[in-house]
Design an enzyme around this catalytic site. Structure first.
Site, PDB file in Angstrom:
ATOM      1  N   SER A  64      18.031   6.026  -0.823  1.00 47.66           N
ATOM      2  CA  SER A  64      18.732   6.177  -2.101  1.00 47.66           C
ATOM      3  C   SER A  64      20.058   5.422  -2.116  1.00 47.66           C
ATOM      4  CB  SER A  64      18.952   7.655  -2.419  1.00 47.66           C
ATOM      5  OG  SER A  64      19.728   8.267  -1.418  1.00 47.66           O
ATOM      6  N   ASN A  76       9.111  -5.817  -3.266  1.00 47.17           N
ATOM      7  CA  ASN A  76       7.773  -5.360  -3.625  1.00 47.17           C
ATOM      8  C   ASN A  76       7.779  -3.903  -4.081  1.00 47.17           C
ATOM      9  OD1 ASN A  76       8.263  -4.235  -1.111  1.00 47.17           O
ATOM     10  ND2 ASN A  76       6.267  -4.744  -0.260  1.00 47.17           N
ATOM     11  N   ASP A  82      -1.205  -0.574   5.981  1.00 47.85           N
ATOM     12  CA  ASP A  82      -2.427   0.169   6.301  1.00 47.85           C
ATOM     13  C   ASP A  82      -2.684   0.145   7.802  1.00 47.85           C
ATOM     14  OD1 ASP A  82      -3.945  -2.179   7.009  1.00 47.85           O
ATOM     15  OD2 ASP A  82      -4.438  -2.494   4.910  1.00 47.85           O
ATOM     16  N   TYR A  85      -2.939  -3.058  10.146  1.00 45.33           N
ATOM     17  CA  TYR A  85      -1.753  -3.839  10.500  1.00 45.33           C
ATOM     18  C   TYR A  85      -1.152  -3.203  11.750  1.00 45.33           C
ATOM     19  CZ  TYR A  85       2.497  -6.606   9.547  1.00 45.33           C
ATOM     20  OH  TYR A  85       3.529  -7.503   9.612  1.00 45.33           O
TER      21      TYR A  85
END
Length: 144
Positions: A64, A76, A82, A85
């Protein structure tokens, strides 16, 4: 309790810890010093590689305070790692887009992650009409 294999590619960052009871998000730190001018982009090394359990993925988001402290956005919006990787060179990174001139130093907490189960298998059933009540369309919630 799930075990996650982790490889540290930097000895300059603190080891990851899960703080039970405070939050189920785990902070990630910059593993390199970075100087960015407004508008510049950099994939910042987070200094770790992990082998997630089959059927799980990691969601990486800014903390934050990341924008307030460093003036960067995660390009992104949310990173998804996942379980495939998982190699020795599959280093986690933070895609930073600088909105102002900034410096990020080794050890700065810039993002956080959590481990989630993959979405269950689903099938889409095409229909002519839905049974739910209309809410007014996209962006209508909260209009007085």
């Amino acid at each position: 309790m799930k075990k996650i294999k982790i490889r540290y590619v930097s000895d300059q960052i603190e080891k990851l810890t899960y703080i039970d009871g405070k939050s189920d998000w785990i902070d990630l730190r910059a593993a390199e010093d970075v100087v960015l001018k407004a508008g510049e982009f950099k994939l910042i090394s987070l200094g770790v590689c992990m082998q997630l359990p089959e059927g799980y993925e990691a969601h990486i988001v800014p903390r934050s305070s990341t924008f307030k402290n460093f003036g960067v956005l995660q390009a992104n919006h949310m990173g998804v790692v996942d379980c495939s990787y998982c190699g020795n060179n599959d280093i986690w990174r933070f895609p930073a887009l600088a909105m102002r001139d900034t410096e990020i130093h080794v050890g700065d907490r810039i993002c956080q992650f959590r481990i989630m189960e993959n979405q269950p298998k689903i099938v889409f059933e095409e229909v002519e009409s839905l049974d739910g009540e209309d809410r007014g369309g996209f962006g209508s919630t909260g209009i007085v």
